[in-house]
Scaffold this active site. Structure first.
Site, PDB file in Angstrom:
ATOM      1  N   GLN A   1      35.797  42.172  35.857  1.00  0.00           N
ATOM      2  CA  GLN A   1      35.284  43.521  36.092  1.00  0.00           C
ATOM      3  C   GLN A   1      35.652  44.476  34.977  1.00  0.00           C
ATOM      4  OE1 GLN A   1      33.298  44.087  38.597  1.00  0.00           O
ATOM      5  NE2 GLN A   1      33.666  42.218  39.750  1.00  0.00           N
TER       6      GLN A   1
ATOM      7  N   ASP B   1      42.476  38.918  34.378  1.00  0.00           N
ATOM      8  CA  ASP B   1      41.124  38.613  34.848  1.00  0.00           C
ATOM      9  C   ASP B   1      40.239  39.804  34.472  1.00  0.00           C
ATOM     10  OD1 ASP B   1      38.773  38.285  36.180  1.00  0.00           O
ATOM     11  OD2 ASP B   1      39.651  38.060  38.174  1.00  0.00           O
TER      12      ASP B   1
END
Lengths: 144, 413
Positions: B203, B200
């Site tokens: 960020q 993921d």
């Protein structure tokens, strides 16, 4: 006075620091668990009834100063009241915050009025109202 | 041109506005970044002068819109160092990208008894889709636990990632503590057992230079809105052979080759996984955001954030009495500062700072397992980006002094 100064008044911080009627009744005639899922504030409300009267009330929970102080003030204002009186205070409180109405609380309930400034901070209204929504669900179960 | 946050700030119209009568201090870019003029102007220009649907029209406007939409894909694929543009699939957001993988790759590859490895610091978006899949397939979820400093405990990786493991889902950088995870040992172990790794990058890609060829992730997901682009655009990058093997998720226009009454054949990548009219203006605006980031330089952005983070952590240490979360090794940390005032709930801090014009995030940041691990209701989170300055940090400290004043009675406990 700034908004946050008026919100975080002495009386609110006092209830936050020294919550009244803290705890849980087991067993209880009425028990309700309230939660604001997005922020995680929680409140447990237990009530014992003596006939039509709230003979014992206890509040516990975790969360911000507003939700917890509001719960403490609610318990203090309801102890010893009849269910009808409690419903009246409940609707005055919610109308004060949600409908901008003058609650017309007497001297014995003036702590509750300190919560009025929360209505200027929309993100925090749900904090102040959490204990009262929990109470509303608890009272709706009477006689059922 | 050398890096100047002051100059960069002038590219962002919102940073010149006031909040509650005070100049805005925006410290919530981990939730969504602000947008530069170029992105806003690109989107406006599309709607004013270039608006048409893509991939269909034979007329000029449609051709032009298609060209710009696909140019964004090419730009994006270069930005992340992908082998080619067709392995970059546009979705609505990183969450949708993860769900797409779970619902297509996951549904066809995960069987009863298979194991999916997550960790306790993960965002709900990278937990819940796997819980749903595991329930459906009777698969098993396992968690990598955390060290006290919020880094992953990789000491027993061989026991957690086994021959039963089919997927390890992990963030590149935590949205709560800023921890940049050490992914190499996880990838190495995954290779040994034949498992895939989904990273993921929501960020990560906005703060750190990335290169898919070097990083060798199987799946990499992220959102445009955290990297100066508009909301409503996400990306799924995956290795080509994985995407080729994935069945379509949503059926409809654009993802088809031929439709007969009873059956259809599907388009090639990337169209196979992009059903329906996409967020055309968003993708075109995203292309402009990537161009902007490239002009500034991801290495320069990372250096600026580390410098600011160093300054902020020093000032917060000096402030005293705060509980700070996350590793202090800044080579393993991005510009996210999570902290608590013992005795003051994060929401109360957030309200007082808001009145001072300071936007931070308070609460559980969609990472409730981490809050349970730390036994806290939430944190106050100030997150940094290329447009933040030391002045923003100073204003934050002033705001915290105000919190301390208001709550002084409670804090004396």
């Amino acid at each position: 006075m700034s908004l946050s100064d008026s919100l975080y008044k002495e009386v609110i911080l006092d209830h936050y620091q020294n919550p009244r009627f803290r705890g849980k009744l087991e067993p209880a005639d009425l028990y309700e668990h309230g939660i604001n899922p997005l922020c995680g504030d929680e409140l447990e409300l237990s009530i014992n009834l003596n006939g039509d009267k709230i003979s014992e009330i206890r509040v516990s929970g975790k969360g911000c100063s507003i939700s917890q102080a509001s719960g403490s003030m609610m318990a203090e204002s309801l102890q010893g009241k009849t269910v009808g009186e409690a419903e009246d205070i409940l609707s005055r409180f919610k109308n004060m915050i949600l409908e901008n109405q003058d609650p017309g609380f007497g001297e014995d309930l003036e702590d509750l009025e300190s919560m009025e400034s929360v209505k200027k901070i929309p993100a925090r209204i749900k904090c102040a109202v959490l204990p009262w929504n929990t109470l509303e669900r608890a009272l709706s179960r009477i006689g059922k | 041109m050398s890096f100047s946050a002051e100059r960069i700030r002038t590219d962002f119209p919102i940073l010149g506005t006031k909040m509650n009568g005070k100049p805005l201090v925006f410290l919530d870019s981990a939730a969504s970044s602000q947008k530069p003029f170029t992105v806003i102007d690109t989107i406006e220009k599309y709607y004013r002068e270039e608006n048409a649907n893509i991939h269909r029209g034979i007329y000029y406007l449609s051709q032009k819109a298609t060209e710009k939409y696909e140019l964004s894909r090419i730009r994006l694929s270069r930005f992340i160092g992908a082998q080619c543009a067709k392995v970059c699939i546009f979705t609505r957001n990183a969450t949708e990208s993860i769900n797409l993988v779970a619902q297509t790759w996951g549904r066809t590859q995960i069987k009863e008894g298979d194991e999916i490895v997550l960790n306790e610091l993960e965002h709900h978006s990278n937990i819940v889709p796997w819980q749903m899949l595991a329930q459906e397939k009777k698969a098993v979820l396992k968690f990598i636990s955390l060290n006290e400093d919020s880094t992953l405990d990789l000491s027993n990786l061989d026991e957690i990632i086994t021959s039963k493991t089919k997927l390890i889902a992990v963030a590149q950088m935590s949205n709560v503590t800023g921890t940049i995870h050490d992914l190499a040992p996880i990838q190495k172990r995954a290779k040994e057992v034949g498992a895939k790794v989904l990273v993921d990058g929501a960020q990560g890609v906005c703060h750190l230079p990335v290169n898919m060829k070097e990083m060798d992730f199987d799946f990499y997901v992220f959102s445009a809105h955290k990297m100066l682009g508009p909301t409503g655009v996400g990306v799924l990058y995956a290795k080509e052979e994985l995407l080729e093997a994935m069945p379509p998720w949503m059926g409809g226009g654009d993802m088809i080759a031929q439709v007969f009454k009873e059956r259809s054949t599907y388009a090639e990548l990337p169209s196979k996984l992009e059903a329906g009219t996409p967020n055309i203006s968003g993708v075109i605006g995203f292309g402009s955001a990537i161009e902007y980031l490239e002009t500034i330089g991801m290495k320069e952005i990372r250096n600026h954030e580390v410098e600011l983070l160093t300054y902020a952590l020093d000032r917060l240490d000096d402030f005293g009495g705060l509980e700070l979360y996350g590793t202090r090794d800044l080579s393993k940390r991005g510009g996210v500062i999570s902290f608590n005032f013992p005795g003051v709930h994060p929401h109360d801090v957030g309200t007082i700072l808001d009145e001072e014009g300071i936007a931070i995030r308070v609460g559980h940041h969609c990472a409730q397992p981490f809050m349970a691990f730390k036994n806290i209701p939430g944190t106050c989170r100030a997150s940094l980006y290329l447009y933040n300055t030391k002045d923003d940090i100073d204003r934050l400290i002033e705001g915290l002094i105000k919190v301390k004043e208001i709550f002084s009675r409670v804090l004396k406990r």
